[in-house]
Design an enzyme around this catalytic site. Structure first.
Site, PDB file in Angstrom:
ATOM      1  N   ALA A  42       0.864  -1.192   0.000  1.00 29.36           N
ATOM      2  CA  ALA A  42       0.000   0.000   0.000  1.00 29.36           C
ATOM      3  C   ALA A  42       0.894   1.233   0.000  1.00 29.36           C
ATOM      4  CB  ALA A  42      -0.960  -0.002   1.187  1.00 29.36           C
ATOM      5  N   HIS A  47       7.002   6.062   1.149  1.00 26.11           N
ATOM      6  CA  HIS A  47       7.809   4.905   0.750  1.00 26.11           C
ATOM      7  C   HIS A  47       8.693   5.257  -0.448  1.00 26.11           C
ATOM      8  CE1 HIS A  47       4.343   2.503   2.561  1.00 26.11           C
ATOM      9  NE2 HIS A  47       5.395   2.108   3.241  1.00 26.11           N
ATOM     10  N   LYS A 159       8.182   8.449  10.741  1.00 26.57           N
ATOM     11  CA  LYS A 159       6.794   8.459  11.202  1.00 26.57           C
ATOM     12  C   LYS A 159       6.603   7.373  12.275  1.00 26.57           C
ATOM     13  CE  LYS A 159       2.881   6.801   9.340  1.00 26.57           C
ATOM     14  NZ  LYS A 159       2.244   6.174  10.459  1.00 26.57           N
ATOM     15  N   GLN A 163       9.299   2.502  16.292  1.00 30.90           N
ATOM     16  CA  GLN A 163       9.730   1.325  15.528  1.00 30.90           C
ATOM     17  C   GLN A 163      11.190   1.467  15.095  1.00 30.90           C
ATOM     18  OE1 GLN A 163       7.526  -0.834  12.281  1.00 30.90           O
ATOM     19  NE2 GLN A 163       8.636   0.561  10.964  1.00 30.90           N
ATOM     20  N   MET A 194       2.159  10.897   5.546  1.00 32.49           N
ATOM     21  CA  MET A 194       1.810   9.837   4.594  1.00 32.49           C
ATOM     22  C   MET A 194       1.801   8.502   5.329  1.00 32.49           C
ATOM     23  SD  MET A 194       1.493  11.135   1.592  1.00 32.49           S
ATOM     24  CE  MET A 194       1.724  12.741   0.894  1.00 32.49           C
TER      25      MET A 194
HETATM   26  O1  PAF Z   1       6.689   0.007   8.950  1.00 31.57           O
HETATM   27  C1  PAF Z   1       6.342  -1.012   8.323  1.00 31.57           C
HETATM   28  O2  PAF Z   1       5.807  -0.962   7.234  1.00 31.57           O
HETATM   29  C2  PAF Z   1       6.600  -2.370   8.953  1.00 31.57           C
HETATM   30  O3  PAF Z   1       6.489  -2.306  10.344  1.00 31.57           O
HETATM   31  C3  PAF Z   1       7.943  -3.004   8.534  1.00 31.57           C
HETATM   32  C4  PAF Z   1       9.112  -2.162   8.954  1.00 31.57           C
HETATM   33  C5  PAF Z   1       7.956  -3.190   7.027  1.00 31.57           C
HETATM   34  C6  PAF Z   1       8.091  -4.379   9.180  1.00 31.57           C
HETATM   35  O4  PAF Z   1       7.069  -5.240   8.805  1.00 31.57           O
END
Ligand code: PAF
Length: 288
Positions: A42, A47, A159, A163, A194
């Site tokens: 998506a 990205h 964002k 993580q 985004m």
């Molecule tokens: O941020 C994401 O899209 C996901 O958490 C990742 C880093 C691809 C891990 O599945």
């Protein structure tokens, strides 16, 4: 015979972990530098900015699309996660991505993944509190990806700042040589970050969603003036008419723990999670 212009050369899609590992090993023998952008598909401009950055710093760019079941603490979230593989491939091809890695969970997790990690303070509160097990799932998949692909650099958006801290932790814990590169959040003209989840918003919700950014910007103007926790509480309340807020926290950017005074941190950062209708939005911003 159809001759493809170099700029129309197609990206290669590989789903087998063993195949992509050996393909990359050959390229690395030729001295090629590999940049990696993990995604769950998506795709959006955020990205694509990561792919472009990876392109500018490496010879080969690998993007993975894998909706990692281990990081979803709610089955409904996993089920409604947008699936746009065809559009995603086209977008990746256009920006010059070289390899698309689309593993199947059975192969990626053929060996039982490790999920008992001790992340310390970075996984206390915020996403860790509201999405129990989420970071264990993220760490498990990142460990798999980095060991299969051994990229020179891996790119992540800020964002998902908490993580990003977890990814850096995984790199250190497992001694991966990969450099983890954090990249600025890409926003729309109203400041909305985004996100793949934005595909689930209705047209009329976009402008409302950008209130989150406006409140974070407001916090920037109150640094040193209103105590962090008073400010956070004020903004949490301000979200209530339009959102179902989960948290609005002002924390130290390194420990990710709430601060009581501005003197406590030289990198204060605001973090927000709130539901707009049924869509969960998260965002964060540096306050310096
Ligand atoms: O941020 C994401 O899209 C996901 O958490 C990742 C880093 C691809 C891990 O599945």
């Amino acid at each position: 015979m159809l001759l493809l212009k170099p700029d129309l050369q197609s990206m290669i899609e590989i789903s087998s972990p063993l195949k992509i590992k050996s393909h990359l090993a050959d390229l690395k023998k030729e001295g090629k530098k590999v940049g990696f952008v993990p995604t769950m598909g998506a795709l959006h401009q955020g990205h694509l900015a990561l792919i472009k950055r990876a392109k500018s710093e490496n010879d080969i760019v690998v993007c993975s699309i894998f909706v990692n079941p281990l990081q979803f603490n709610r089955k409904e979230d996993l089920e409604k996660y947008p699936n746009r593989l065809k559009e995603d491939s086209e977008m990746l091809n256009k920006v010059g991505c070289d390899l698309l890695f689309t593993p199947q969970k059975e192969e990626l997790y053929a060996e039982q993944p490790k999920t008992d990690f001790n992340f310390g303070s970075i996984a206390v509160g915020m996403e860790a509190e509201y999405r129990p097990g989420h970071f264990e799932g993220v760490a498990a998949v990142i460990e798999r990806f980095l060991s299969i692909l051994s990229p020179d650099k891996a790119y992540f958006g800020e964002k998902d700042f908490q993580q990003l801290a977890i990814v850096r932790w995984v790199k250190e814990q497992f001694n991966f040589d990969t450099e983890v590169v954090g990249c600025q959040t890409v926003r729309d003209e109203n400041g909305l970050a985004m996100s793949s989840r934005n595909y689930l918003l209705e047209e009329s919700q976009y402008l409302i969603a950008s209130e989150i950014y406006k409140l974070m910007k407001y916090c920037q103007t109150k640094v040193g003036e209103t105590a962090p926790q008073v400010l956070a509480k004020e903004c949490f309340e301000k979200l209530k008419p339009n959102f179902k807020p989960e948290y609005f926290e002002i924390v130290d950017g390194l420990t990710l723990q709430p601060i009581k005074s501005w003197e406590e941190s030289n990198q204060p950062r605001v973090f927000v999670a709130a539901y707009l209708g049924s869509v969960r939005l998260i965002d964060n911003l540096s306050l310096v």
